[in-house]
Design a protein around this motif. Sequence first.
Motif, short mmCIF file in Angstrom:
data_model
loop_
_atom_site.label_atom_id
_atom_site.label_comp_id
_atom_site.label_asym_id
_atom_site.label_seq_id
_atom_site.Cartn_x
_atom_site.Cartn_y
_atom_site.Cartn_z
N UNK A 1 0.76 -1.33 0.11
CA UNK A 1 -0.27 -0.32 -0.21
C UNK A 1 1.14 1.26 -0.32
N UNK A 2 2.45 0.96 1.15
CA UNK A 2 2.69 2.09 0.99
C UNK A 2 3.93 3.35 -0.79
N UNK A 3 3.57 1.93 -1.46
CA UNK A 3 4.79 1.91 -2.57
C UNK A 3 3.35 2.35 -3.35
N UNK A 4 2.22 1.27 -3.10
CA UNK A 4 1.47 2.42 -4.00
C UNK A 4 1.30 3.71 -4.57
N UNK A 5 1.43 4.24 -2.77
CA UNK A 5 0.88 5.97 -2.45
C UNK A 5 2.22 6.74 -3.03
N UNK A 6 3.09 5.87 -2.66
CA UNK A 6 4.35 7.47 -3.40
C UNK A 6 4.40 7.35 -4.47
N UNK A 7 3.60 6.06 -5.57
CA UNK A 7 4.05 6.39 -6.76
C UNK A 7 3.01 8.12 -7.27
N UNK A 8 1.85 7.81 -6.66
CA UNK A 8 1.00 8.86 -7.27
C UNK A 8 1.34 10.28 -6.09
N UNK A 9 2.13 10.34 -5.05
CA UNK A 9 2.86 11.13 -4.21
C UNK A 9 4.41 11.80 -5.34
N UNK A 10 5.24 10.93 -5.34
CA UNK A 10 6.59 11.04 -6.53
C UNK A 10 6.00 11.75 -7.72
N UNK A 11 4.82 10.86 -8.88
CA UNK A 11 4.50 11.45 -9.41
C UNK A 11 3.57 12.93 -9.89
N UNK A 12 3.20 12.97 -8.63
CA UNK A 12 2.60 14.61 -8.02
C UNK A 12 3.97 15.47 -7.78
N UNK A 13 4.83 15.18 -7.07
CA UNK A 13 6.20 15.86 -6.90
C UNK A 13 6.66 16.50 -8.19
N UNK A 14 6.95 15.36 -9.31
CA UNK A 14 7.78 15.31 -9.76
C UNK A 14 7.56 16.40 -11.00
N UNK A 15 6.29 16.43 -11.43
CA UNK A 15 5.45 16.82 -11.76
C UNK A 15 4.54 18.15 -12.14
N UNK A 16 5.42 18.81 -10.51
CA UNK A 16 4.88 20.45 -9.85
C UNK A 16 4.11 21.02 -9.69
N UNK A 17 2.75 19.51 -9.31
CA UNK A 17 1.71 20.13 -8.89
C UNK A 17 0.99 21.05 -8.36
#
Length: 389
Positions: free
Chosen positions: A304-320
């Motif tokens: 679950x933590x890995x799945x949530x990290x995907x969304x977190x990292x994607x949002x950070x790197x896309x600078x939203x």
Amino acid sequence: NTINEIPFPSLGWSLGFSSDAKESSKTKEARRASLEIFLRRVFAGVYRGRLHPHLAEVAVHLQTFVGCDTVLGKGDDSSLSLSKQVAISESSYGKRTPQHKRGDLEDNNARMHLKRSIMRYVYRLFLLPSVEELVSRFVDAAREKVMTEAMGPTTRQSHQFAVDKGEATKDVEKIRDFIDGLQELILEGCRDDFISMSHRRDFAALVIQDDSLDDLFREAVREQTELEVYVPLRSTISKYLVYAWFNEDMEMKHKMKALADKPQSYFRIPKEHRSRSDFKSVSRILKEGVGRSTLPCVKLRAVVDAAKEISQLDSEERSVFPDASFFDAKVVTKVKTLGADDFLPIFIFCFVQAKIERPSALCELLSVMCDPGKMNGETGYYLASFHAA
């Protein structure tokens, strides 16, 4: 009740120092079991004996003896840094530390300490003679049955591992059912005590709804119950599943090796969701938290933590980013949940990069050992994604 009064296992120790000695698997297992009983009784003495000024120091030395060193964290918090294949906590497998406001941080600390308090309470329940005997009998019977089937003549003398998958799953399900039964019995019988504990002044900072409180109770009881029942059976269960899914895992090994150097574009990850860091933080959580931790419940939390990290990292790197608050002037990354079509290719890429050993046997273990109460929630959803990967 001193350590001297606890009989030290002497069965077969002389054979271990002879290069010519041949020891049967049954003798080794009997020696291992007797040593485990000795260690458990020594550790239990810390909790059964009277309080002593040096009790904490003794506990630290015992933890160090079994490869578990106490590491002081920030403030009053302390976590256990465990070596090699011993149980790994969330703090050591790379789980992201949430950025909380002061009140949220105090709530998070109170939640963690309450969970540990409940786990210690449950541990003491397992020290009761009746419960201790019940668990001991079940573990011995389960170990004997699994070892007899997993290490039969076919599996010992042939490279074609012929353990029946259906039988393997059925036997592991019986172990899960026993854990589920103990868990529900403890939750039903001790809930009032858990609620009373949560009202203590030590946990005054806890801000939590009744449903979330029940989830916390359930998580703490599940983790301690797995420590008491699953851990003694871990090696035998692992052998059983590894033999049963040997061919599938060999095939997966070759496939993952072929995919290991492929870029993100090969997995059809859309350009706008490709990571500049190759999702290394996600792969680390999968590798450490899922691949190297001991307890099934911890492995599932890592999924679950890995799945949530995907969304977190994607949002950070896309600078939203949302609009910053005028008062605190703090820019907070806005996390956007990815759709299944975008999420699954990323998860498969991270799964390959994590290089988890024996993934087929591991998937079966997680599916069977998952707490039934969590199969319909986010744990069940992300476990299905793990299977798909």
